[in-house]
Design an enzyme around this catalytic site. Structure first.
Site, PDB file in Angstrom:
ATOM      1  N   TYR A   1      19.142  38.291   5.989  1.00 27.17           N
ATOM      2  CA  TYR A   1      20.354  38.632   7.321  1.00 27.17           C
ATOM      3  C   TYR A   1      20.461  39.770   7.671  1.00 27.17           C
ATOM      4  O   TYR A   1      21.479  40.010   8.405  1.00 27.17           O
ATOM      5  CB  TYR A   1      21.773  37.980   6.180  1.00 27.17           C
ATOM      6  CG  TYR A   1      21.613  36.715   6.570  1.00 27.17           C
ATOM      7  CD1 TYR A   1      21.505  35.903   7.755  1.00 27.17           C
ATOM      8  CD2 TYR A   1      21.078  35.712   5.564  1.00 27.17           C
ATOM      9  CE1 TYR A   1      21.609  34.291   8.004  1.00 27.17           C
ATOM     10  CE2 TYR A   1      21.517  34.874   5.739  1.00 27.17           C
ATOM     11  CZ  TYR A   1      21.483  34.043   6.380  1.00 27.17           C
ATOM     12  OH  TYR A   1      21.698  32.544   6.725  1.00 27.17           O
TER      13      TYR A   1
ATOM     14  N   ASP B   1      12.696  36.687   2.068  1.00 26.74           N
ATOM     15  CA  ASP B   1      12.333  35.863   3.613  1.00 26.74           C
ATOM     16  C   ASP B   1      11.334  36.295   3.858  1.00 26.74           C
ATOM     17  O   ASP B   1      10.577  36.680   4.220  1.00 26.74           O
ATOM     18  CB  ASP B   1      13.597  36.317   3.754  1.00 26.74           C
ATOM     19  CG  ASP B   1      14.445  34.699   3.847  1.00 26.74           C
ATOM     20  OD1 ASP B   1      14.376  33.822   5.030  1.00 26.74           O
ATOM     21  OD2 ASP B   1      15.102  34.189   3.032  1.00 26.74           O
TER      22      ASP B   1
ATOM     23  N   LYS C   1      12.735  29.877  -2.534  1.00 23.60           N
ATOM     24  CA  LYS C   1      13.495  29.592  -2.597  1.00 23.60           C
ATOM     25  C   LYS C   1      12.324  28.352  -0.607  1.00 23.60           C
ATOM     26  O   LYS C   1      12.071  29.217  -0.176  1.00 23.60           O
ATOM     27  CB  LYS C   1      14.255  30.605  -1.221  1.00 23.60           C
ATOM     28  CG  LYS C   1      15.461  29.635   0.056  1.00 23.60           C
ATOM     29  CD  LYS C   1      15.701  30.717   1.299  1.00 23.60           C
ATOM     30  CE  LYS C   1      16.575  30.000   1.657  1.00 23.60           C
ATOM     31  NZ  LYS C   1      16.709  31.517   3.057  1.00 23.60           N
TER      32      LYS C   1
ATOM     33  N   ASP D   1      12.283  25.869   2.587  1.00 22.89           N
ATOM     34  CA  ASP D   1      12.949  25.985   3.287  1.00 22.89           C
ATOM     35  C   ASP D   1      12.775  24.321   4.025  1.00 22.89           C
ATOM     36  O   ASP D   1      11.772  24.175   3.920  1.00 22.89           O
ATOM     37  CB  ASP D   1      13.640  27.154   3.884  1.00 22.89           C
ATOM     38  CG  ASP D   1      15.259  27.094   4.817  1.00 22.89           C
ATOM     39  OD1 ASP D   1      15.493  26.149   5.056  1.00 22.89           O
ATOM     40  OD2 ASP D   1      14.758  28.093   5.561  1.00 22.89           O
TER      41      ASP D   1
ATOM     42  N   CYS E   1      16.487  23.804   0.389  1.00 23.96           N
ATOM     43  CA  CYS E   1      17.582  24.204   1.951  1.00 23.96           C
ATOM     44  C   CYS E   1      16.819  23.734   2.779  1.00 23.96           C
ATOM     45  O   CYS E   1      15.794  23.069   3.107  1.00 23.96           O
ATOM     46  CB  CYS E   1      17.052  25.965   1.642  1.00 23.96           C
ATOM     47  SG  CYS E   1      18.229  26.802   3.387  1.00 23.96           S
TER      48      CYS E   1
ATOM     49  N   ARG F   1      21.237  25.107  -1.206  1.00 19.16           N
ATOM     50  CA  ARG F   1      21.852  25.469  -0.611  1.00 19.16           C
ATOM     51  C   ARG F   1      22.985  24.306   0.275  1.00 19.16           C
ATOM     52  O   ARG F   1      22.185  23.307   0.616  1.00 19.16           O
ATOM     53  CB  ARG F   1      21.302  25.845   0.894  1.00 19.16           C
ATOM     54  CG  ARG F   1      22.009  26.252   2.963  1.00 19.16           C
ATOM     55  CD  ARG F   1      22.641  27.253   2.354  1.00 19.16           C
ATOM     56  NE  ARG F   1      22.105  28.015   2.487  1.00 19.16           N
ATOM     57  CZ  ARG F   1      20.942  28.975   3.284  1.00 19.16           C
ATOM     58  NH1 ARG F   1      21.469  28.329   4.584  1.00 19.16           N
ATOM     59  NH2 ARG F   1      20.167  29.739   3.408  1.00 19.16           N
TER      60      ARG F   1
ATOM     61  N   ASP G   1      23.990  28.365   7.642  1.00 15.56           N
ATOM     62  CA  ASP G   1      23.099  29.560   7.224  1.00 15.56           C
ATOM     63  C   ASP G   1      24.275  30.783   8.172  1.00 15.56           C
ATOM     64  O   ASP G   1      25.001  29.795   8.380  1.00 15.56           O
ATOM     65  CB  ASP G   1      21.898  29.979   8.188  1.00 15.56           C
ATOM     66  CG  ASP G   1      20.495  30.130   7.570  1.00 15.56           C
ATOM     67  OD1 ASP G   1      20.680  28.492   7.003  1.00 15.56           O
ATOM     68  OD2 ASP G   1      19.707  29.973   8.233  1.00 15.56           O
TER      69      ASP G   1
END
Length: 835
Positions: A324, A371, A479, A481, A523, A538, A542
């Protein structure tokens, strides 16, 4: 003939002549369903058929006691003879002796000579669903007169009419979840072509009329006036994705449907398929944990055969994520700079009090997660961006040597249309009925594609990506996604698989490839299919460095988009899905953004911090750590160590976006209540809230302290008077019972009370030792992770004479009403004595 099952909580009645069943609460004024029907819809030779309308030839068997994960079950089993195409059904109904649940499932077998395609297995239909354009005028007149036609069944959250509402659960991580009133519309999107495939189950309707609502896996039809409800859903999504459709636009005659999506999966001659267990729970909306029987049953049903967690404990983690602040603009230097900052800001200490961690080490922040942006292209996971000339394995080694857990982001089921994988292996892509690649959503400025996991090579590739990341590159936290991509609407190579089966198969393969001791965060994932396979999930949209959604500089038309990245949308599901935490997995609320140069106001940052801290899940920072100012870094420090408990959401069923939280805590200082009151309006807000709103005794006296402002005082009149809550802000209070008077040498006096501090957001867990003496004195110990500076506040029956911290005198000041503030500054431990 009528058959009956009885439990301490419910009575089930089966009417074989009417091919219908009923369920009544043991309470005389409780919810009930009457005349419920079931159907199986399928296709054979391009024609549509429906079975279970009647049971012309059937056999029923009663079983008194069947052992299960849900305790002893009393069961009825109905075998319905094959229809003209050879499709037969076995229906099993059960009541649990131990839990307030009804369970039932359907087994469909093909005893004919031709393959059939299962379209929908309707498990429940109660109430009237008019298809108005096909209805004769006489029937329409009865509908408008609020009198449903006979034979459609009845569902009542309460025997008397009340204020109907429906709690809707979204399909996957990012999908909107919340309660709706009879005059409210289902939260749809305007971005159908671009993003609808990501957010919505193609088998679940998306109604547009007020009071017509849909849900995935489970939903709750309830009565806000009588505070009762009926939860219906599935205990797992291993075989089918479950869908619900509710009508609450007619207050006298609500309606509900529940079905398993067959996805037109092929059922060959001699083959059979069984649905996941369907479930009904009668709900007391005001119960401290209203959904507990259902949520716990789901957890029991999905106990993994391969334990995903290293310790078996569902503890939230603390870490840093690159996304982010840098988004895809990352390289080795930026990761190393933040690793160095983490070492400096969150130092290792063997003597620090223990804190919840993701992995080993002694940092208050443990995870460093790389990420999106390291790979050459989405889907080409073994090729790297120029910013990572040596790949990511050296960084994983450096992170681990520094005492942190190395984490990596992957999206193993989705590919960019320009990737080498899509170009060189077009047969791996999921395709529609015209042979074109299925649209997996508009992401990375591209209409992305999905892997068909029923292609052995595609599944092997996704598994190899995970296996390599863990066992060759050295990442012990992944993670994963965009997992919904495995369950898009398309024609799989294996036509006999449902979308839910394909996703479950893919997730099991990834879990196996990762192996034990590796933590997986799901996620963008349909929830039910991942339970028991991931450690964390998650549970909302987001976050973003702004309050409202914005894409490509466009904001106004997107303000009402429910699933796009934004802090408002993330907060929605943090609150509404809070009860899932530590039952199905560790809730991941997404990252906390605290930098001052985002578009978030300080009040919005505090609201996000409050919701993350009180909801008990993981905490990841995602700012550029070397650039964080001390005052903003302090916000993160105030949240550590994590509280880790699941809060109550008192208004979960009463508002589209809940604004109340209650968390009960207890330690050596006694019992106290942490209360949060959010203001979602665009203007400052004054509010008077009766204590009953938090299920607290209005006759009980309380002392309160506001965490973010530091205000303290007494709660009078059985209500909280809160003024000046900023737009999108929060009042966070610690309430402690007023101490009773006790006899002392000085007459009747109360003892000292710890009101709170600015050291930890709990306003109490920082205290590890507390002794209040009858003479009004206090001895206490404070413990923090590393150096700490701030103030504590106490209620004392008489003014202090002398105060020492670690045997040195410290000053104090009074705030009135026998409350005193003491400045503190210490390293890890402070021993304080007040005489």
């Amino acid at each position: 003939m009528i058959y009956v099952l009885q439990s301490p909580y419910m009575q089930f009645t089966l009417d074989s002549a009417a091919a219908a069943w009923s369920l009544f609460s043991a309470r005389r004024d409780g919810p009930y369903l009457d005349g419920v029907s079931q159907r199986v819809r399928y296709r054979c030779k391009r024609k549509k058929f429906t079975v279970l309308v009647t049971w012309p030839d059937h056999r029923i068997e009663a079983r008194e006691r069947v052992l299960s994960a849900h305790g002893d079950l009393r069961q009825l089993q109905v075998e319905v003879a094959p229809d003209q195409n050879g499709l037969s059904c076995v229906l099993t109904y059960a009541l649990s002796e131990r839990h307030p649940l009804m369970l039932w499932k359907a087994e469909i077998s093909n005893q004919g000579a031709r393959p059939v395609r299962i379209e929908q297995i309707e498990m429940l239909s109660a109430g009237f669903f008019p298809a108005k354009r096909f209805l004769p005028r006489a029937v329409l007149a009865r509908v408008h007169a609020s009198t449903p036609p006979a034979g459609c069944g009845v569902i009542r959250p309460h025997p008397d009419p009340g204020e109907l509402a429906f709690f809707s659960n979204g399909w996957q991580s990012w999908s909107h979840t919340g309660a709706f009133g009879a005059d409210e519309r289902y939260r749809n999107t305007r971005l159908d072509l671009l993003n609808a495939p990501m957010w919505y189950n193609p088998g679940t309707p998306r109604p547009k009329k007020p009071g017509c609502l849909a849900s995935d896996m489970f939903g709750l039809l309830g009565d806000r006036g009588h505070r009762t409800g009926i939860l219906a859903g599935f205990l797992s999504q291993k075989q089918h994705f479950g869908s619900l459709y509710a009508r609450i636009d007619e207050p006298l005659y609500p309606a509900l449907r529940l079905w398993a999506n067959g996805d037109l999966a092929q059922l060959d001659p001699g083959a059979a398929i069984t649905t996941d267990w369907a479930c009904i729970q009668f709900v007391d909306v005001d119960d401290p944990d209203p959904l507990a029987p259902y949520l716990d049953a789901v957890a029991r049903e999905n106990t993994p055969s391969l334990s995903p967690s290293k310790s078996g404990e569902m503890e939230g983690g603390v870490g840093w994520c690159s996304w982010y602040h840098f988004f895809q603009d990352i390289d080795e230097a930026k990761i190393r700079a933040n690793l160095d900052a983490a070492i400096e800001l969150f130092p290792h200490s063997e003597t620090s009090p223990p804190s919840p961690k993701i992995g080993g080490g002694g940092h208050s922040l443990d995870l460093i997660q790389i990420d999106d942006g390291f790979e050459a292209q989405i889907g080409d996971w073994f090729e790297f961006d120029p910013g990572f000339p040596e790949g990511v394995a050296p960084l994983a080694c450096e992170i681990r040597k520094a005492g942190f857990t190395p984490g990596l982001w992957l999206a193993p089921f989705i590919v960019h249309s320009k990737s080498r994988v899509a170009k060189h292996h077009p047969d791996w892509l999921l395709r529609d009925r015209w042979g074109l690649p299925v649209n997996a959503g508009f992401v990375w400025d591209n209409f992305d594609k999905a892997l068909d996991l029923t292609h052995p090579d595609a599944l092997a590739y996704a598994s190899d990506v995970v296996r390599t990341a863990v066992h060759e590159w050295g990442f012990s936290y992944l993670k994963l996604d965009f997992l919904y991509a495995a369950a898009l609407d398309g024609r799989f190579r294996d036509r006999a698989r449902t979308r839910a089966q394909v996703l479950r198969m893919g997730l099991e393969a990834l879990r196996q490839a990762a192996g034990p001791g590796v933590e997986l965060l799901g996620c963008g994932c349909p929830l039910g299919s991942a339970i028991g396979l991931v450690d964390a999930m998650r549970i909302g949209a987001d976050v973003a460095p702004r309050w409202l959604p914005r894409e490509k500089g466009i904001e106004t038309p997107l303000r009402r988009e429910p699933n796009l990245p934004s802090v408002r949308n993330a907060l929605q599901n943090i609150l509404t899905r809070a009860p899932l935490h530590r039952r199905w997995w560790v809730n991941d609320p997404d990252c906390l953004l605290i930098r001052p140069d985002s578009e978030l106001s300080l009040a919005e940052v505090r609201s996000l911090a409050t919701a993350i801290a009180l909801s008990g899940g993981s905490l990841l920072l995602s700012d550029d750590l070397p650039q964080l100012a001390p005052d903003r870094l302090r916000i993160a420090e105030q949240l550590l160590p994590l509280i880790g408990k699941t809060p109550r959401v008192p208004d979960w069923f009463d508002a589209p976006m809940p604004r109340l939280l209650r968390l009960d805590l207890e330690n050596t200082t006694g019992l106290w209540h942490v209360l949060a009151v959010f203001n979602w309006a665009d203007q400052p807000h004054d509010v008077r809230l009766p204590l009953e709103k938090f299920d607290l005794d209005p006759d009980q006296g309380f002392l309160s302290r506001s965490f973010w402002e530091g205000d303290s005082g007494r709660v009078s009149g059985g209500a909280l008077d809160l003024s000046g809550i900023p737009p999108h802000g929060v009042k966070l209070l610690a309430l402690r019972p007023t101490p009773p008077s006790i006899p002392t040498d000085f007459g009747e006096e109360s003892v000292g009370v710890y009101l709170g501090s600015d050291l930890h957001i709990s306003q109490g867990l920082e205290v590890t030792k507390w002794t209040a003496t009858p003479s009004g004195g206090v001895r206490l110990r404070l413990e923090r992770l590393g150096k700490a500076q701030g103030e504590i506040e106490l209620y004392l029956p008489r003014p202090p004479r002398r105060v020492t911290m670690n045997r040195k005198d410290i000053p104090w000041q009074t705030t009135g009403q026998d409350c005193y503030i003491f400045p503190v500054s210490f390293d890890q431990i402070a021993e304080i004595e007040i005489k």
